[in-house]
Design an enzyme around this catalytic site. Structure first.
Site, PDB file in Angstrom:
ATOM      1  N   LYS A 266      -5.651  -4.914  -6.893  1.00 59.94           N
ATOM      2  CA  LYS A 266      -4.994  -4.104  -7.919  1.00 59.94           C
ATOM      3  C   LYS A 266      -5.414  -4.574  -9.302  1.00 59.94           C
ATOM      4  CE  LYS A 266      -0.701  -3.205  -5.348  1.00 59.94           C
ATOM      5  NZ  LYS A 266      -0.766  -1.734  -5.320  1.00 59.94           N
ATOM      6  N   ARG A 340       1.898   0.177   5.427  1.00 61.10           N
ATOM      7  CA  ARG A 340       1.912   0.989   6.648  1.00 61.10           C
ATOM      8  C   ARG A 340       1.361   0.194   7.829  1.00 61.10           C
ATOM      9  NH1 ARG A 340      -1.834   5.411   3.733  1.00 61.10           N
ATOM     10  NH2 ARG A 340      -0.644   4.604   1.975  1.00 61.10           N
TER      11      ARG A 340
HETATM   12  N1  BES Z   1       3.101  -1.570  -2.715  1.00 58.69           N
HETATM   13  C1  BES Z   1       2.202  -0.519  -3.000  1.00 58.69           C
HETATM   14  C2  BES Z   1       2.917   0.735  -3.473  1.00 58.69           C
HETATM   15  C3  BES Z   1       3.003   0.923  -4.961  1.00 58.69           C
HETATM   16  C4  BES Z   1       1.872   1.171  -5.709  1.00 58.69           C
HETATM   17  C5  BES Z   1       4.211   0.909  -5.576  1.00 58.69           C
HETATM   18  C6  BES Z   1       1.966   1.372  -7.055  1.00 58.69           C
HETATM   19  C7  BES Z   1       4.323   1.122  -6.936  1.00 58.69           C
HETATM   20  C8  BES Z   1       3.191   1.346  -7.676  1.00 58.69           C
HETATM   21  C9  BES Z   1       1.402  -0.145  -1.769  1.00 58.69           C
HETATM   22  O1  BES Z   1       1.125  -1.191  -0.912  1.00 58.69           O
HETATM   23  C10 BES Z   1       0.084   0.380  -2.269  1.00 58.69           C
HETATM   24  O2  BES Z   1      -0.611  -0.366  -2.883  1.00 58.69           O
HETATM   25  N2  BES Z   1      -0.187   1.641  -1.994  1.00 58.69           N
HETATM   26  C11 BES Z   1      -1.378   2.269  -2.437  1.00 58.69           C
HETATM   27  C12 BES Z   1      -1.933   3.087  -1.294  1.00 58.69           C
HETATM   28  C13 BES Z   1      -3.286   3.648  -1.576  1.00 58.69           C
HETATM   29  C14 BES Z   1      -4.322   2.531  -1.554  1.00 58.69           C
HETATM   30  C15 BES Z   1      -3.603   4.672  -0.514  1.00 58.69           C
HETATM   31  C16 BES Z   1      -1.034   3.187  -3.632  1.00 58.69           C
HETATM   32  O3  BES Z   1      -0.035   3.890  -3.548  1.00 58.69           O
HETATM   33  O4  BES Z   1      -1.743   3.146  -4.609  1.00 58.69           O
HETATM   34 ZN    ZN Z   2      -0.652  -2.255  -1.472  1.00 61.68          ZN
END
Ligand code: BES
Ligand code: ZN
Ligand code: ZN
Length: 485
Positions: A266, A340
């Site tokens: 990230k 997931r």
């Molecule tokens: N924990 C995050 C979800 C999240 C992302 C919450 C941004 C709040 C803000 C999750 O594990 C994640 O990173 N999800 C990704 C999935 C994508 C790579 C398909 C997302 O939502 O960006």
């Molecule tokens: Zn994530």
């Protein structure tokens, strides 16, 4: 906080502050002299969340009266009281007031209002500053006693006790969720769950990495392998003395103690917020405490997969194929879609343990933030009856939820050339394709998935709640269990 009931007569009640409701259009008559001039000047209107603090009001023994604007009488409900009582408590707590009373007048004195008053005041007093060392921090100002002014009766005492149970459970969940990721490792989360279980007479088993390897939880272990912190799978269980149903309800919570994204890392900006990625787990642990204390007739298991998602040298790569506990293979296209992956192994295990109905809560997608904003959690379901129960429970808990689709079209987005399924489905419909991924492992078991990515944490304090973890969807978890049909 000490809670008690005192009769509906408020004039003679001694306390540091007495909260009285002021409705729009129907001014109170018992305070006429004290506030007449302020009413005339338009300062007191009864509009929602308008607070007026009076000192030494004639005719009252309370040192202070807080007139709390309640809006239109016909619109006032349990949810309104929850917000108003909490906001009033925060106004008074900030002033160092310790002993407060809330008067619930006739029409707003049913047990649900009493529970709401107690739980909301307890939750209102929580602050996220456990690690601050100054003596004068927000968290050191505490309301020590709450009196609810309604006719004392056995039913009303039970309602008050339920409010205490709910408030304490929510605050336990928030205490866990607010812990920084260097303190709250997966093993530490497991220890918190075990301590809760031991204190409340629940059984609690923790599967370690070796056990999960033996069982074949390749999806969960793949996420965890980039971290020096070992993963865990926590199983808490509540068994009713006299079951009123054959169902076994499984509550599953995402417990990523920190989500860097892994190799699909990230951006640095706001990454610290990803300590919140275990809020689903914290809600399950808090809910299990409340369930242990409220003793519903349905058996409930709390299942928490917990890992740290790090980009260490052993980390899984995009392109890795893992074999899940179900036997299905998954190509990991994006290591940041880790929630997931851990959830599906936990869900398969929950089914093996005999869960007949499943509800998972997870800070799962950024897409849900875009879709619904911060006021509602997204709900996905494969079963209309369970969905109905869940939405009814959410209405009572006051945790707002919106039903979103997880139709077969979203499964199409997860098609993969090399493995049975891919772990991501692209940007469009991201919350639904994430749900479709989980659904693939749930099979025919009635199931609800709650995406709490936008609702688990407040980035700014509200008048009724501190900044930080909200506890969502703990209230709905507990209602689902206590109202089980
Ligand atoms: N924990 C995050 C979800 C999240 C992302 C919450 C941004 C709040 C803000 C999750 O594990 C994640 O990173 N999800 C990704 C999935 C994508 C790579 C398909 C997302 O939502 O960006
Ligand atoms: Zn994530
Ligand atoms: Zn995550």
């Amino acid at each position: 906080m000490k809670l008690k009931l005192a009769g509906p007569a408020t004039a003679g009640l001694e306390c540091d502050a007495l909260v009285l409701l002021e409705f729009e259009g129907t001014p109170r008559t018992d305070l006429a002299a004290a506030v007449a001039t302020f009413r005339d000047s338009g300062e007191i209107t009864g509009k929602p969340m308008e607070f007026t603090l009076l000192h030494g009001a004639v005719g009252f023994q309370a040192s202070r009266i807080l007139l709390a604007g309640a809006g239109k009488r016909e619109k006032f409900d349990v949810a309104s009281l929850r917000k108003l009582a909490a906001a009033a408590a925060r106004v008074l707590k900030a002033k160092g007031v310790k002993n407060i009373a809330v008067a619930l007048e006739s029409g707003f004195d049913a047990p649900a209002f009493i529970t709401a008053a107690a739980e909301s005041v307890i939750e209102a007093c929580w602050e996220p500053d456990a690690y601050k060392t100054n003596a004068d921090k927000d968290g050191s100002r505490r309301i020590e006693q709450l009196t609810v002014c309604v006719a004392p009766s056995a039913a009303n005492e039970t309602a008050l006790a339920a409010g205490q149970i709910m408030g304490d459970a929510a605050n336990l969940s928030r205490d866990i969720a607010v812990e920084p990721p260097n303190k709250l490792t997966p093993m530490n989360l497991a220890a918190r769950a075990q301590a809760m279980a031991a204190a409340n007479g629940l059984s609690c088993e923790v599967l370690d990495q070796d056990r999960m390897r033996q069982l074949g939880m390749g999806a969960l272990l793949g996420v965890s392998q980039g971290s020096a912190e070992p993963p865990a799978l926590i199983i808490m269980e509540y068994k009713p003395a006299k079951p009123t149903s054959d169902a076994v309800l499984g509550l599953v919570g995402k417990g990523v103690t920190f989500d860097t994204g892994g190799i699909s890392i990230k951006p640095a900006d706001s990454m610290e917020k990803m300590k919140y990625d275990m809020c689903g787990a914290a809600a399950v642990i808090g809910a299990m405490q409340a369930i242990a204390q409220l003793k519903p007739g349905v058996r409930v298991m709390g299942v928490v997969p917990t890992v740290e998602n790090m980009p260490g040298s052993k980390a899984q790569r995009p392109g890795d194929i893992v074999t899940s506990l179900s036997g299905k293979t998954i190509e990991v296209i994006n290591t940041d879609a880790e929630g997931r992956l851990i959830l599906v192994d936990a869900i398969t295990y929950a089914k093996q343990l005999g869960c007949t109905h499943l509800v998972d809560a997870a800070t799962l997608t950024g897409a849900i933030v875009v879709a619904l904003g911060h006021s509602m959690s997204g709900v996905f379901a494969n079963d209309d009856a369970l969905l109905g129960q869940w939405m009814a429970a959410s209405k009572e808990s006051g945790e707002k939820m919106w039903h979103l689709p997880v139709d077969d079209e979203y499964r199409e987005l997860l098609k993969n050339t090399y493995a049975d399924i891919a772990n991501v489905g692209g940007r469009a419909g991201g919350a639904s394709s994430a749900a479709a991924f989980i659904r693939e492992f749930v099979g025919e078991t009635p199931w609800i998935h709650v995406d709490i990515a936008a609702t688990a944490w407040l980035d700014d304090a509200k008048p009724y709640m501190a900044k930080g973890p909200t506890g969502v969807p703990l209230g709905t978890f507990v209602k689902l269990a206590t109202d089980w049909k």
